[in-house]
Design a protein around this motif. Structure first.
Motif, PDB file in Angstrom:
ATOM      1  N   THR A   1       0.844  -1.206   0.000  1.00 57.96           N
ATOM      2  CA  THR A   1       0.000   0.000   0.000  1.00 57.96           C
ATOM      3  C   THR A   1       0.876   1.252   0.000  1.00 57.96           C
ATOM      4  N   PHE A   2       0.221   2.416  -0.142  1.00 61.74           N
ATOM      5  CA  PHE A   2       0.932   3.691  -0.165  1.00 61.74           C
ATOM      6  C   PHE A   2       0.420   4.588   0.976  1.00 61.74           C
ATOM      7  N   PRO A   3       0.968   4.443   2.180  1.00 62.60           N
ATOM      8  CA  PRO A   3       0.521   5.256   3.305  1.00 62.60           C
ATOM      9  C   PRO A   3       1.066   6.689   3.217  1.00 62.60           C
ATOM     10  N   SER A   4       0.217   7.676   3.572  1.00 63.83           N
ATOM     11  CA  SER A   4       0.636   9.074   3.452  1.00 63.83           C
ATOM     12  C   SER A   4       1.744   9.372   4.448  1.00 63.83           C
ATOM     13  N   ILE A   5       2.575  10.368   4.106  1.00 64.75           N
ATOM     14  CA  ILE A   5       3.677  10.729   5.012  1.00 64.75           C
ATOM     15  C   ILE A   5       3.813  12.232   5.211  1.00 64.75           C
ATOM     16  N   CYS A   6       3.375  13.048   4.244  1.00 67.53           N
ATOM     17  CA  CYS A   6       3.441  14.504   4.418  1.00 67.53           C
ATOM     18  C   CYS A   6       2.757  15.218   3.270  1.00 67.53           C
ATOM     19  N   LYS A   7       2.526  16.524   3.492  1.00 69.83           N
ATOM     20  CA  LYS A   7       2.138  17.402   2.393  1.00 69.83           C
ATOM     21  C   LYS A   7       3.377  18.221   2.063  1.00 69.83           C
ATOM     22  N   VAL A   8       3.586  18.520   0.783  1.00 65.49           N
ATOM     23  CA  VAL A   8       4.746  19.340   0.452  1.00 65.49           C
ATOM     24  C   VAL A   8       4.330  20.479  -0.462  1.00 65.49           C
ATOM     25  N   GLY A   9       4.789  21.698  -0.119  1.00 65.23           N
ATOM     26  CA  GLY A   9       4.436  22.862  -0.932  1.00 65.23           C
ATOM     27  C   GLY A   9       5.638  23.762  -1.166  1.00 65.23           C
ATOM     28  N   THR A  10       6.823  23.327  -0.706  1.00 63.98           N
ATOM     29  CA  THR A  10       7.999  24.184  -0.942  1.00 63.98           C
ATOM     30  C   THR A  10       9.041  23.464  -1.786  1.00 63.98           C
ATOM     31  N   GLY A  11       9.926  24.291  -2.350  1.00 67.29           N
ATOM     32  CA  GLY A  11      10.981  23.743  -3.203  1.00 67.29           C
ATOM     33  C   GLY A  11      10.591  23.762  -4.669  1.00 67.29           C
TER      34      GLY A  11
END
Ligand code: AMP
Length: 588
Positions: free
Chosen positions: A468-478
């Protein structure tokens, strides 16, 4: 067999996310499928017509599909477009349109699975100036005879948007249960899949010949083998704990992995995700047979871009210029490469998968005449951490990423990530500054300058135990503005109406995405999180792990499949390593 049977199963599959239920639906379907149809059904379930390495793609555009719907229903294109805009899925829109069909047609021919498959196959392989017209004729003739539910799924397959979220492992579970009586035989099927990379063929042989047939699967030239993968380690010490005190260390080059198949003078190349990449490397096709003293062979090499003047290795990104569709010859002269061999999987009629590493390397050395273009990857046998450290230093100084560490007596474990191959990168020693590869599973629309694009992405790790693909974070920078444009384009055709059942997340994303794209991410720290699902309950009850201050490094990992992304186990290991460092710092 009637196509409606399959369409009804697809509908039920769209309505569930539970792996067990999906498996049960598949088992029931396989049990009523005639054996000669089973491979076609297995491809269709995955939205394909043939295994990936054959490169048969439907490639029907939305415009053409809309025209065909209009032609077979008598409803104007404008109205179909309106419905499409409303429901956001052309397959679904087609079924609504066909409900209101104005033209009374009589069914000319029954819609069978054979007919749908054969017509789709013709559409996929049509070429030439009149091909668009022919494609439209084929599509509208199918739609003419289809009921709304059938039309919905025919279109989804045609447009490449049938996303049932069924993993290969689930298909194999169901095949084993349906044809061998128990799911426990999955491992045998997986072995056959690992050497053939063709799930349809595995399905057909299982159905027709059972386990005896499955055991006869052989490595065959021009049929790619699923690659062996490496586990990551963070230090020389950890490598020695896992491998003992004597093993091989090879340079880990930063290029593209190529599985090179040679028979007489014919050559085919497959990427790490088993795509046929032969046409991007005409120089390998031309030159490599002269470097090899073999009749037929399957070898693995890392193709690396080089600066011809200095002989220096260049970063992976340089190779991507070879990916262009046209003027390949120009790219060949502008972006020269070297081919660096590291394994031998088949030689003159015999599989080498069961042969131990030391012997495979010896055989490889014997058959390869090295020159500027074709080389053996530098290797040495190491026995203590100083020797590893020295070789790592040499490797980094030559422009490589780090080391691959390989057990001397290990066989080649196709399709598996295990402890017989480890990767040690320099940057891993700097615990908190580590980069990891994560899968994009969802997105949130941006504001301000980012209006109309995605401003934030939801990322997941790969849990290889549960697939499965469990969530780990949201990313909005870079992200630069160009990155955001490019990502929006890339992600457009991955948007799904329903969350893929392999995604494990409680978040409410604006859009859910098919888990396919892998990005490289840096973060300042890994922390416990009640929201994210990666490593849920592994460290603490009701907590998962999340990244703190995640940032996109600018690197799209297009060569990686989602199953190649950083695994949950790797994240747990990084988390634990990081804690040790913090504790040590406190003691000082
Ligand atoms: P990673 O992409 O970080 O998971 O590392 C694994 C990849 O390293 C493989 O798929 C190869 O493309 C590449 N590689 C570079 N050098 C070697 C080597 N000596 N042995 C095996 N793989 C290598």
């Amino acid at each position: 067999m009637e196509f409606i049977i399959l369409a009804e199963v697809f509908k039920k599959m769209e309505e569930t996310s539970k792996r067990l239920e999906l498996t049960k639906l598949l088992v029931d379907l396989f049990e009523k499928t005639p054996h000669e149809l089973i491979s076609k059904i297995v491809y269709l379930i995955q939205g394909k017509l043939r295994p990936d390495f054959e490169g048969i793609e439907l490639g029907v555009g939305e415009k053409l599909a809309i025209k065909a719907i209009s032609k077979s229903s008598g409803i104007p294109i404008k109205r179909i477009e309106e419905d499409y805009r409303k429901v956001g899925d052309l397959g679904h829109a087609a079924s609504i349109v066909l409900e209101q069909k104005t033209q009374t047609t009589f069914v000319v021919e029954d819609i069978t699975i054979e007919r749908v498959y054969d017509t789709l196959y013709k559409i996929a392989t049509l070429d030439g100036p009149r091909s668009q017209d022919m494609k439209m004729k084929y599509i509208s003739s199918l739609l003419n005879d289809a009921n709304p539910l059938e039309a919905r799924f025919i279109l989804k397959i045609l447009l490449g948007i049938l996303r049932l979220g069924i993993a290969e492992n689930t298909v194999m579970d169901a095949l084993a249960a349906a044809y061998t009586g128990t799911k426990e035989n999955r491992a045998l099927l997986e072995k056959a899949y690992n050497v053939s990379s063709d799930l349809g063929k595995v399905a057909e042989v299982t159905a027709k010949k059972g386990l005896d047939g499955i055991k006869t699967f052989q490595v065959t030239v021009f049929n790619p083998i699923r690659p062996m993968l490496a586990e990551r380690v963070k230090s020389e010490k950890e490598a020695m704990e896992k491998m003992g005190n004597k093993f091989a260390a090879e340079y880990k080059l930063d290029g593209e992995r190529a599985q090179i198949h040679v028979k007489s003078n014919a050559v085919k190349l497959f990427s790490r995700s088993l795509e046929d990449i032969t046409r991007h490397y005409p120089d390998i096709v031309e030159k490599i047979p002269k470097n090899l003293k073999v009749n037929d062979a399957i070898l693995e090499a890392e193709v690396v871009a080089i600066n011809e003047d200095s002989g220096e290795y260049l970063p992976f990104q340089e190779l991507m210029h070879r990916r262009r569709k046209y003027k390949i010859e120009k790219a060949v002269s502008e972006y020269p490469i070297t081919v660096n061999f590291f394994d031998l999987l088949y030689l003159d009629g015999k599989s080498c998968l069961e042969v131990e590493y030391t012997k495979r390397r010896e055989m490889l050395q014997k058959i390869l005449s090295e020159n500027e273009f074709a080389k053996l990857v530098p290797m040495t046998v190491v026995q203590n951490d100083n020797e590893i450290e020295d070789f790592l230093e040499n490797s980094i100084n030559s422009g490589c990423e780090g080391l691959m560490l390989k057990m001397l007596d290990a066989s080649y474990k196709a399709g598996a990530r295990g402890n017989s191959w480890l990767k040690l990168k320099r940057e891993y020693k700097n615990e908190l500054g580590d980069s990891i590869d994560l899968i994009v599973i969802g997105a949130f629309f941006g504001r301000g300058r980012r209006t109309g694009k995605y401003g934030t992405l939801l990322l997941a790790s790969y849990d290889d135990q549960n697939d499965t693909f469990p969530s780990i974070c949201k990313v909005g920078t870079g992200f630069t503005d160009e990155d955001l444009d490019q990502l929006y384009q890339l992600l457009q055709d991955k948007v799904t109406l329903k969350k893929n059942p392999r995604i494990d997340s409680e978040m409410e994303a604006d859009v859910w995405l098919e888990p396919e794209l892998v990005l490289e991410i840096m973060a300042s720290e890994i922390t416990l999180s009640p929201i994210h699902k990666t490593a849920m309950n592994a460290i603490r009850k009701n907590s998962g792990l999340a990244l703190r201050f995640p940032k996109f490094t600018g690197k799209l990992r297009l060569e990686k499949t989602p199953e190649d992304a950083s695994t949950t186990q790797e994240i747990i290991a990084l988390y634990k390593g990081q804690r040790k460092v913090i504790q040590n710092q406190k003691q000082i």
